[in-house]
Enzyme design. Structure first.
Site, PDB file in Angstrom:
ATOM      1  N   ASP A  75       0.836  -1.201   0.000  1.00 40.02           N
ATOM      2  CA  ASP A  75       0.000   0.000   0.000  1.00 40.02           C
ATOM      3  C   ASP A  75       0.873   1.254   0.000  1.00 40.02           C
ATOM      4  OD1 ASP A  75      -2.650   1.438   0.487  1.00 40.02           O
ATOM      5  OD2 ASP A  75      -1.529   2.027   2.269  1.00 40.02           O
ATOM      6  N   GLU A  97      -2.003  -5.525  -3.672  1.00 47.20           N
ATOM      7  CA  GLU A  97      -1.095  -4.717  -2.853  1.00 47.20           C
ATOM      8  C   GLU A  97       0.007  -5.581  -2.252  1.00 47.20           C
ATOM      9  OE1 GLU A  97      -3.487  -0.828  -1.277  1.00 47.20           O
ATOM     10  OE2 GLU A  97      -3.741  -2.663  -0.114  1.00 47.20           O
TER      11      GLU A  97
END
Length: 230
Positions: A50, A122
């Site tokens: 992220d 992610e």
């Protein structure tokens, strides 16, 4: 089976991982860890990915759009790293086929669940960063997201059209717009919605989207065009 999924993931992402265990962890849903009794799961790599994703996209749009204000850059970034967009991208590269998950989650459509797809993507980004470094990871991220960044920047689709429409109709028409979902279609993991926006009972626009919110935003945008203020 596990090795087959890892090979497929490398083929789909175009990344030849030096440390296959990193890739395996990135593709391991907590339900698989629970059923197999392993400690591996993708949550920590998702956390790292992220941050890497945010850095890569921020660096790209900062350099690509020098005329955008800080607020516009923030909205553009948020629009292309949202969970919904990441899930769409992950689905396009068929990442769901590679995820290791428990039988129960899989039987409930886990391979198509947007939250799982976004989280796994992610995690793969995080694993790629650790295994390949930032330059290779940035190329991978932009290969997936650059078309969406350009589209969003050109159309400014991050704009809250519903708020703009309400401000206009309240000021110019002394009325508040209302929205109705007029149709839903598609399987549970890939729903499509169509919305209509009404002002004083009259339809001013229709729009479609993969969520009710997106459909309403699209309808509001059409209404603004009709009113000549888009």
């Amino acid at each position: 089976m596990v090795d087959d999924r890892l090979d497929l993931a490398e083929s789909l992402t175009g990344i030849d991982f030096k440390n296959k265990d990193l890739l395996k962890t990135a593709l391991t849903h907590p339900s698989f860890s629970f059923e197999s009794g392993t400690l591996e799961m993708y949550e920590r790599l998702e956390f790292l990915g992220d941050a890497v994703l945010g850095l890569v996209v921020t660096d790209y749009i900062y350099k690509a759009y020098p005329h955008f204000s800080e607020g516009e850059l923030a909205k553009l970034r948020a629009s292309v790293i949202s969970g919904e967009v990441l899930a769409e991208v992950a689905a396009e590269v068929e990442l769901g086929k590679c995820i290791l998950m428990g039988k129960g989650v899989e039987q409930m459509g886990g391979r198509f669940r947007k939250s799982i797809l976004a989280d796994a993507l992610e995690a793969v980004i995080g694993a790629a960063y650790l295994d390949q470094g930032l330059e290779t990871t940035a190329r991978f991220v932009l290969q997936l997201l650059e078309p969406r960044i350009v589209q969003q920047a050109e159309t400014k689709q991050w704009t809250d059209f519903k708020s703009r429409l309400q401000e206009y109709t309240m000021q110019e028409m002394n009325a508040t717009p209302t929205y109705e979902i007029v149709s839903e279609s598609g399987p549970s993991h890939e729903r499509n919605f169509r919305a209509v926006v009404l002002v004083s009972g009259e339809s001013y626009g229709e729009g479609a989207g993969t969520s009710k919110k997106r459909a309403e935003q699209a309808a509001a945008r059409e209404a603004l065009k009709r009113l000549g203020v888009a």
